[in-house]
Design a protein around this motif. Structure first.
Motif, PDB file in Angstrom:
ATOM      1  N   ALA A   1      32.219  42.189  46.899  1.00  0.00           N
ATOM      2  CA  ALA A   1      32.834  43.517  47.002  1.00  0.00           C
ATOM      3  C   ALA A   1      32.547  44.271  45.709  1.00  0.00           C
ATOM      4  O   ALA A   1      32.537  43.679  44.618  1.00  0.00           O
ATOM      5  N   ASN A   2      32.315  45.573  45.844  1.00  0.00           N
ATOM      6  CA  ASN A   2      31.981  46.423  44.696  1.00  0.00           C
ATOM      7  C   ASN A   2      32.986  47.560  44.575  1.00  0.00           C
ATOM      8  O   ASN A   2      33.474  48.073  45.584  1.00  0.00           O
ATOM      9  N   ILE A   3      33.222  47.979  43.344  1.00  0.00           N
ATOM     10  CA  ILE A   3      34.007  49.190  43.123  1.00  0.00           C
ATOM     11  C   ILE A   3      33.478  49.896  41.881  1.00  0.00           C
ATOM     12  O   ILE A   3      33.124  49.245  40.887  1.00  0.00           O
ATOM     13  N   TYR A   4      33.391  51.225  41.974  1.00  0.00           N
ATOM     14  CA  TYR A   4      33.080  52.044  40.812  1.00  0.00           C
ATOM     15  C   TYR A   4      34.325  52.852  40.469  1.00  0.00           C
ATOM     16  O   TYR A   4      34.796  53.677  41.256  1.00  0.00           O
ATOM     17  N   THR A   5      34.840  52.579  39.283  1.00  0.00           N
ATOM     18  CA  THR A   5      36.042  53.246  38.794  1.00  0.00           C
ATOM     19  C   THR A   5      36.120  53.051  37.288  1.00  0.00           C
ATOM     20  O   THR A   5      35.644  52.045  36.757  1.00  0.00           O
ATOM     21  N   MET A   6      36.720  54.014  36.594  1.00  0.00           N
ATOM     22  CA  MET A   6      37.029  53.858  35.167  1.00  0.00           C
ATOM     23  C   MET A   6      38.524  53.730  34.956  1.00  0.00           C
ATOM     24  O   MET A   6      39.006  53.750  33.823  1.00  0.00           O
ATOM     25  N   ASP A   7      39.263  53.590  36.051  1.00  0.00           N
ATOM     26  CA  ASP A   7      40.722  53.470  36.009  1.00  0.00           C
ATOM     27  C   ASP A   7      41.081  51.991  35.868  1.00  0.00           C
ATOM     28  O   ASP A   7      40.735  51.177  36.735  1.00  0.00           O
ATOM     29  N   LEU A   8      41.777  51.629  34.799  1.00  0.00           N
ATOM     30  CA  LEU A   8      42.077  50.228  34.526  1.00  0.00           C
ATOM     31  C   LEU A   8      42.985  49.626  35.591  1.00  0.00           C
ATOM     32  O   LEU A   8      42.782  48.474  36.012  1.00  0.00           O
TER      33      LEU A   8
ATOM     34  N   ALA B   1      37.262  38.641  48.702  1.00  0.00           N
ATOM     35  CA  ALA B   1      35.848  38.304  48.576  1.00  0.00           C
ATOM     36  C   ALA B   1      35.691  37.206  47.533  1.00  0.00           C
ATOM     37  O   ALA B   1      36.545  37.024  46.661  1.00  0.00           O
ATOM     38  N   GLY B   2      34.584  36.494  47.632  1.00  0.00           N
ATOM     39  CA  GLY B   2      34.324  35.446  46.651  1.00  0.00           C
ATOM     40  C   GLY B   2      33.863  35.982  45.319  1.00  0.00           C
ATOM     41  O   GLY B   2      33.929  35.287  44.308  1.00  0.00           O
ATOM     42  N   MET B   3      33.370  37.225  45.313  1.00  0.00           N
ATOM     43  CA  MET B   3      32.884  37.856  44.083  1.00  0.00           C
ATOM     44  C   MET B   3      33.248  39.331  44.105  1.00  0.00           C
ATOM     45  O   MET B   3      33.160  39.971  45.156  1.00  0.00           O
ATOM     46  N   VAL B   4      33.657  39.848  42.973  1.00  0.00           N
ATOM     47  CA  VAL B   4      33.975  41.269  42.857  1.00  0.00           C
ATOM     48  C   VAL B   4      33.193  41.837  41.678  1.00  0.00           C
ATOM     49  O   VAL B   4      33.248  41.306  40.563  1.00  0.00           O
ATOM     50  N   TRP B   5      32.453  42.915  41.947  1.00  0.00           N
ATOM     51  CA  TRP B   5      31.678  43.580  40.900  1.00  0.00           C
ATOM     52  C   TRP B   5      32.310  44.938  40.599  1.00  0.00           C
ATOM     53  O   TRP B   5      32.406  45.790  41.482  1.00  0.00           O
ATOM     54  N   VAL B   6      32.740  45.134  39.370  1.00  0.00           N
ATOM     55  CA  VAL B   6      33.297  46.410  38.932  1.00  0.00           C
ATOM     56  C   VAL B   6      32.250  47.102  38.076  1.00  0.00           C
ATOM     57  O   VAL B   6      31.915  46.636  36.978  1.00  0.00           O
ATOM     58  N   ASN B   7      31.685  48.176  38.601  1.00  0.00           N
ATOM     59  CA  ASN B   7      30.669  48.954  37.883  1.00  0.00           C
ATOM     60  C   ASN B   7      29.431  48.127  37.536  1.00  0.00           C
ATOM     61  O   ASN B   7      28.697  48.464  36.597  1.00  0.00           O
ATOM     62  N   ALA B   8      29.169  47.051  38.256  1.00  0.00           N
ATOM     63  CA  ALA B   8      28.031  46.173  37.948  1.00  0.00           C
ATOM     64  C   ALA B   8      27.582  45.449  39.211  1.00  0.00           C
ATOM     65  O   ALA B   8      27.712  44.239  39.324  1.00  0.00           O
ATOM     66  N   PRO B   9      27.024  46.165  40.187  1.00  0.00           N
ATOM     67  CA  PRO B   9      26.791  45.575  41.513  1.00  0.00           C
ATOM     68  C   PRO B   9      25.682  44.527  41.554  1.00  0.00           C
ATOM     69  O   PRO B   9      24.704  44.596  40.815  1.00  0.00           O
ATOM     70  N   LEU B  10      25.881  43.535  42.410  1.00  0.00           N
ATOM     71  CA  LEU B  10      24.893  42.539  42.827  1.00  0.00           C
ATOM     72  C   LEU B  10      24.496  41.510  41.768  1.00  0.00           C
ATOM     73  O   LEU B  10      23.683  40.636  42.045  1.00  0.00           O
ATOM     74  N   LEU B  11      25.058  41.592  40.587  1.00  0.00           N
ATOM     75  CA  LEU B  11      24.643  40.666  39.539  1.00  0.00           C
ATOM     76  C   LEU B  11      25.047  39.229  39.861  1.00  0.00           C
ATOM     77  O   LEU B  11      26.095  38.968  40.448  1.00  0.00           O
ATOM     78  N   ASP B  12      24.182  38.290  39.458  1.00  0.00           N
ATOM     79  CA  ASP B  12      24.497  36.865  39.495  1.00  0.00           C
ATOM     80  C   ASP B  12      24.574  36.347  38.067  1.00  0.00           C
ATOM     81  O   ASP B  12      24.068  36.963  37.131  1.00  0.00           O
ATOM     82  N   ASN B  13      25.185  35.191  37.910  1.00  0.00           N
ATOM     83  CA  ASN B  13      25.249  34.534  36.608  1.00  0.00           C
ATOM     84  C   ASN B  13      25.153  33.041  36.866  1.00  0.00           C
ATOM     85  O   ASN B  13      26.005  32.468  37.560  1.00  0.00           O
ATOM     86  N   ASP B  14      24.120  32.398  36.354  1.00  0.00           N
ATOM     87  CA  ASP B  14      23.932  30.969  36.587  1.00  0.00           C
ATOM     88  C   ASP B  14      25.148  30.153  36.178  1.00  0.00           C
ATOM     89  O   ASP B  14      25.371  29.058  36.703  1.00  0.00           O
ATOM     90  N   ALA B  15      25.923  30.684  35.247  1.00  0.00           N
ATOM     91  CA  ALA B  15      27.078  29.938  34.734  1.00  0.00           C
ATOM     92  C   ALA B  15      28.329  30.125  35.580  1.00  0.00           C
ATOM     93  O   ALA B  15      29.340  29.460  35.348  1.00  0.00           O
ATOM     94  N   GLY B  16      28.287  31.036  36.566  1.00  0.00           N
ATOM     95  CA  GLY B  16      29.470  31.313  37.383  1.00  0.00           C
ATOM     96  C   GLY B  16      29.195  31.090  38.854  1.00  0.00           C
ATOM     97  O   GLY B  16      28.047  31.147  39.306  1.00  0.00           O
ATOM     98  N   PRO B  17      30.234  30.846  39.654  1.00  0.00           N
ATOM     99  CA  PRO B  17      30.047  30.482  41.056  1.00  0.00           C
ATOM    100  C   PRO B  17      29.642  31.659  41.940  1.00  0.00           C
ATOM    101  O   PRO B  17      30.080  32.792  41.746  1.00  0.00           O
TER     102      PRO B  17
END
Length: 505
Positions: free
Chosen positions: A417-424, A436-452
């Protein structure tokens, strides 16, 4: 014919067994069609059951005789050699992937790079932790756990990211001491066979590739000599794989479809959000399980956002992935037909194409479609409840953040799931409440080998990458040692008289 296309011809009808490419004995074969040109690149064998049985027997020998007893250091060193070889093969693999699957060459190069990084990370993670020591339940004893390999991992791969997903899963399986047998997608089998040539640093038989369709995958899943299954694909097949594994009490990793929401709130910088939306919806021609497929845009900025997204979409260059393009064709005619049926259904329900909506002009061959932005959408439309797996961005106007969150969660899928917001406050609520298993805030679709990486609901079960990804391919054994070999009369026979029921005294 280029060197790469010649190599693809040369490995047609081959499988990878015992550390070498071998012509399959199968009589059935399937043509491999280049999606940009519709040229025949070669063919793949429908591997026979006997060949699969032989491959699995070889896996067992390699794993039990060699790999299982390698030190974690030696396993890591062999995997780093594999990554080094992939680096040497980068340009060749990227061109093969572009030809066979259709994605732009830049994206194919990225995928090879990600594969290399992931293999290296898994190699080192395999050295990092293989159990833990705990406080003993009895004084003087030694209690600890061991993390041990399961045996042979069967990996059933998709077409959209055949190399990096293979590196994720094979890397974790190998790093934890398992053998690996791979059944690639019929659309990307030749590239996978080329990838296999990078595994020469591993013991022969430890990494094998068998090609074919559903029958080959089913044989692997049901075989007594596979001990864990990782599947990426559709929900119906994922359910069947999970059921077959459950019946056999065989561990499985299931990653199926996504229908990821993308929320845009008034505080978001709209120029950046529009570029992010275009990338999230149209990368790899929308053929990504975590593509943004449902856009919920706040009414205060809806019109401005649509205008900017349409402008970004209009900039995209479409064509053969070996040219200067941003988006290539879909992988197959069958996939394009499926996608166009979904698009036609959305328009039949009242959606309107603000841009795109058909096939691009000037293409007399290849399975090309236009990137499409749909407006006038309502949340009940079928496109909001089924995976499109194509380059479409359907936009639904919402009153406020709460409505956006409610609609985002009103899905049978839960991958990303993605969201674009500057509201904390919106940020924190989104990270905690989006299903969702992953949430991207202002950083869509990124993966990280160190994270699930993984999802919930119909998007699957289990996780790839990170420490969680290693656990898929190993099991934990509990160990208790009494070095003094003392009697344990606090609970052994004969039971003390003063512990008996009062009537027995």
């Amino acid at each position: 014919m280029t060197d790469v296309t010649q190599q693809m011809k040369n490995i047609s009808h081959h499988i990878y067994i015992d550390g070498q490419l071998r012509k399959s004995k199968a009589s059935d074969a399937t043509d491999v069609i280049e999606p940009a040109t519709e040229a025949v690149l070669g063919s793949i064998a429908q591997t026979t059951d006997a060949e699969i049985d032989d491959a699995l027997a070889s896996c067992a020998v390699a794993q039990r005789k060699w790999w299982r007893d390698f030190s974690a250091l030696d396993r890591a060193a062999a995997m780093h050699e594999m990554a080094d070889k992939l680096r040497e093969m980068r340009a060749m693999l990227a061109e093969a992937l572009t030809r066979e699957m259709g994605k732009p060459y830049k994206e194919a190069c990225d995928e090879v790079d990600w594969s290399i990084h992931s293999l290296r990370h898994s190699a080192e993670m395999g050295r990092n932790e293989q159990g833990r020591v705990m406080g003993p339940a009895v004084a003087g004893q030694f209690h600890y756990t061991l993390k041990q390999p399961r045996g042979t991992a069967a990996l059933i791969m998709p077409f959209n990211y055949p190399l990096v997903l293979l590196a994720w899963e094979a890397g974790a399986a190998l790093a934890t001491g398992n053998a690996v047998i791979v059944k690639p997608s019929e659309y990307t089998s030749l590239t996978t066979l080329l990838f296999a040539e990078a595994t020469k640093s591993l013991p022969d038989g430890l990494f094998q590739v068998v090609t074919g369709g559903g029958r080959v995958g089913q044989h692997l899943v049901e075989h007594d000599n596979t001990h864990v299954v990782a599947f990426t694909g559709s929900v119906p097949v994922g359910r069947a794989v999970a059921a077959a594994c459950g019946e056999r009490i065989k561990p499985s990793l299931i990653e199926t479809s996504g229908n990821d929401p993308f929320l845009i709130m008034p505080s978001a910088p709209l120029d950046i959000a529009a570029r992010a939306a275009a990338f999230s919806a149209f990368m790899n021609c929308g053929q990504i399980c975590v593509s943004a497929e449902r856009f919920y845009v706040h009414q205060d900025i809806h019109d401005e956002f649509v205008e900017k997204l349409v402008a970004e979409t209009a900039k995209l260059r479409i064509g053969n992935g070996l040219d200067k393009v941003d988006m290539g064709p879909m992988v197959a005619a069958k996939e394009r037909d499926r996608y166009e049926t979904l698009l036609k259904g959305a328009m039949g329900e009242g959606a309107r194409a603000a841009i795109g909506g058909s096939r691009p002009a000037g293409f007399n061959q290849g399975w090309f479609v236009e990137p499409t932005v749909l407006v006038d959408c309502t949340p009940d439309m079928s496109v909001f409840h089924n995976e499109s797996f194509g380059p479409v961005a359907p936009i639904c106007k919402v009153r406020d953040f709460d409505e956006a969150m409610e609609l985002a969660n009103a899905s049978k899928y839960g991958l990303g799931a993605n969201i674009y917001t500057m509201d904390l406050e919106e940020t924190i609520r989104a990270t905690e409440d989006l299903e969702a298993g992953m949430v991207w805030v202002n950083a869509p679709l990124l993966d990280n080998d160190a994270g699930p990486f993984g999802g919930s609901k119909l998007s699957g079960m289990g996780r790839q990458l990170g420490p969680e990804g290693l656990e898929t391919f190993r099991e934990t054994k509990m160990i208790m040692i009494d070095p003094r070999c003392d009697t344990q009369d606090f609970w052994w026979f004969p039971y003390a008289d003063d512990t008996m029921h009062p009537k027995a005294k």
